[in-house]
Design a protein around this motif. Structure first.
Motif, PDB file in Angstrom:
ATOM      1  N   LYS A  49       2.029  -8.092  -9.457  1.00  0.00           N
ATOM      2  CA  LYS A  49       3.351  -7.734  -9.201  1.00  0.00           C
ATOM      3  C   LYS A  49       2.968  -6.026  -9.044  1.00  0.00           C
ATOM      4  CE  LYS A  49       3.967  -8.999 -14.042  1.00  0.00           C
ATOM      5  NZ  LYS A  49       5.418 -10.375 -14.510  1.00  0.00           N
ATOM      6  N   ASP A  50       2.101  -5.420 -10.458  1.00  0.00           N
ATOM      7  CA  ASP A  50       1.693  -4.421 -10.409  1.00  0.00           C
ATOM      8  C   ASP A  50       0.981  -3.758  -9.423  1.00  0.00           C
ATOM      9  OD1 ASP A  50       2.212  -4.435 -13.655  1.00  0.00           O
ATOM     10  OD2 ASP A  50      -0.012  -4.958 -13.854  1.00  0.00           O
ATOM     11  N   LYS A 102       4.648   9.270  -9.123  1.00  0.00           N
ATOM     12  CA  LYS A 102       3.430   8.994  -8.035  1.00  0.00           C
ATOM     13  C   LYS A 102       1.906   8.881  -8.637  1.00  0.00           C
ATOM     14  CE  LYS A 102       2.191  12.242  -4.901  1.00  0.00           C
ATOM     15  NZ  LYS A 102       2.230  13.072  -4.356  1.00  0.00           N
ATOM     16  N   ALA A 103       1.502   9.568  -9.496  1.00  0.00           N
ATOM     17  CA  ALA A 103       0.383   9.609 -10.131  1.00  0.00           C
ATOM     18  C   ALA A 103       0.734   7.678 -11.297  1.00  0.00           C
ATOM     19  CB  ALA A 103       0.543  10.597 -11.351  1.00  0.00           C
ATOM     20  N   GLY A 104       1.703   7.782 -11.837  1.00  0.00           N
ATOM     21  CA  GLY A 104       1.630   6.756 -12.896  1.00  0.00           C
ATOM     22  C   GLY A 104       2.016   5.494 -11.631  1.00  0.00           C
ATOM     23  N   GLY A 105       2.399   5.260 -10.323  1.00  0.00           N
ATOM     24  CA  GLY A 105       2.376   4.335  -9.579  1.00  0.00           C
ATOM     25  C   GLY A 105       1.447   4.206  -9.151  1.00  0.00           C
ATOM     26  N   LYS A 106       0.336   5.287  -8.970  1.00  0.00           N
ATOM     27  CA  LYS A 106      -1.339   5.184  -8.465  1.00  0.00           C
ATOM     28  C   LYS A 106      -1.763   4.260  -9.551  1.00  0.00           C
ATOM     29  CE  LYS A 106      -4.616   7.576  -5.929  1.00  0.00           C
ATOM     30  NZ  LYS A 106      -5.178   8.694  -5.574  1.00  0.00           N
ATOM     31  N   VAL A 107      -1.890   4.815 -10.651  1.00  0.00           N
ATOM     32  CA  VAL A 107      -2.762   4.063 -11.187  1.00  0.00           C
ATOM     33  C   VAL A 107      -1.881   2.496 -11.641  1.00  0.00           C
ATOM     34  CG1 VAL A 107      -3.350   4.295 -14.565  1.00  0.00           C
ATOM     35  CG2 VAL A 107      -2.930   5.778 -13.196  1.00  0.00           C
ATOM     36  N   ARG A 108      -0.466   2.225 -11.634  1.00  0.00           N
ATOM     37  CA  ARG A 108      -0.542   0.799 -12.085  1.00  0.00           C
ATOM     38  C   ARG A 108      -0.952   0.032 -10.791  1.00  0.00           C
ATOM     39  NH1 ARG A 108       6.009  -0.408 -13.209  1.00  0.00           N
ATOM     40  NH2 ARG A 108       5.100  -2.583 -14.344  1.00  0.00           N
ATOM     41  N   LYS A 164      -3.584   0.162  -8.711  1.00  0.00           N
ATOM     42  CA  LYS A 164      -4.916   0.370  -9.139  1.00  0.00           C
ATOM     43  C   LYS A 164      -5.280  -0.805 -10.220  1.00  0.00           C
ATOM     44  CE  LYS A 164      -6.793   2.956  -5.993  1.00  0.00           C
ATOM     45  NZ  LYS A 164      -7.446   2.770  -5.354  1.00  0.00           N
ATOM     46  N   VAL A 165      -4.182  -0.391 -11.774  1.00  0.00           N
ATOM     47  CA  VAL A 165      -4.386  -1.851 -12.206  1.00  0.00           C
ATOM     48  C   VAL A 165      -4.546  -3.153 -11.102  1.00  0.00           C
ATOM     49  CG1 VAL A 165      -3.326  -3.242 -14.370  1.00  0.00           C
ATOM     50  CG2 VAL A 165      -4.062  -0.180 -14.520  1.00  0.00           C
ATOM     51  N   GLY A 166      -3.232  -3.469 -10.849  1.00  0.00           N
ATOM     52  CA  GLY A 166      -3.180  -4.943  -9.908  1.00  0.00           C
ATOM     53  C   GLY A 166      -4.220  -5.328  -9.146  1.00  0.00           C
ATOM     54  N   VAL A 208     -10.260  -9.687  -9.902  1.00  0.00           N
ATOM     55  CA  VAL A 208     -10.711 -10.665 -11.033  1.00  0.00           C
ATOM     56  C   VAL A 208     -10.365 -12.127 -10.996  1.00  0.00           C
ATOM     57  CG1 VAL A 208     -10.153 -10.853 -13.416  1.00  0.00           C
ATOM     58  CG2 VAL A 208     -11.285  -8.595 -13.012  1.00  0.00           C
ATOM     59  N   ARG A 209      -9.048 -12.129 -10.292  1.00  0.00           N
ATOM     60  CA  ARG A 209      -8.316 -13.031 -10.496  1.00  0.00           C
ATOM     61  C   ARG A 209      -9.205 -14.259  -8.872  1.00  0.00           C
ATOM     62  NH1 ARG A 209      -3.244 -12.125  -9.082  1.00  0.00           N
ATOM     63  NH2 ARG A 209      -3.078 -11.624 -11.127  1.00  0.00           N
ATOM     64  N   ASP A 210      -9.220 -13.298  -7.765  1.00  0.00           N
ATOM     65  CA  ASP A 210     -10.313 -13.547  -6.856  1.00  0.00           C
ATOM     66  C   ASP A 210     -11.929 -14.324  -6.643  1.00  0.00           C
ATOM     67  OD1 ASP A 210      -7.959 -13.260  -4.894  1.00  0.00           O
ATOM     68  OD2 ASP A 210      -8.327 -11.627  -4.742  1.00  0.00           O
ATOM     69  N   LYS A 211     -11.985 -13.494  -7.687  1.00  0.00           N
ATOM     70  CA  LYS A 211     -14.260 -14.462  -7.990  1.00  0.00           C
ATOM     71  C   LYS A 211     -14.328 -15.379  -8.329  1.00  0.00           C
ATOM     72  CE  LYS A 211     -15.814  -9.348  -7.771  1.00  0.00           C
ATOM     73  NZ  LYS A 211     -16.493  -8.707  -8.463  1.00  0.00           N
TER      74      LYS A 211
END
Length: 57
Positions: free
Chosen positions: A3-4, A38-44, A46-48, A54-57
Motif C-alpha cells: 500500500k505504500d 512529490k519527493a515524499g511520494g517518491k520516498v514512500r 521506494k519504501v513500498g 523483501v516479501r517476495d524473496k
C-alpha cells in the motif's frame, strides 16, 4: 503490491499537479509544496518497493 507503493504514486502525481499549478500561477509556495509532496511520494513508493522485494524473496 504494498500500500505504500500506491500511496506514494498518488502523492507523486498530486505533487506534480500542485507544482505545475504553482509554476503557472507564479505562486512559489504552492510550487514548493508540490515539489515536497512529490519527493515524499517518491520516498514512500521506494519504501513500498523495498517491502515488496523483501516479501517476495
Amino acid at each position: 503490491m504494498d500500500k505504500d507503493r500506491v500511496k506514494g504514486a498518488k502523492d507523486q502525481a498530486a505533487g506534480s499537479v500542485k507544482e505545475a499549478i504553482g509554476k503557472v500561477t507564479g505562486d512559489k509556495r504552492t510550487e514548493a509544496e508540490g515539489k515536497a509532496q512529490k519527493a515524499g511520494g517518491k520516498v514512500r513508493r521506494k519504501v513500498g518497493e523495498a517491502k515488496d522485494a523483501v516479501r517476495d524473496k
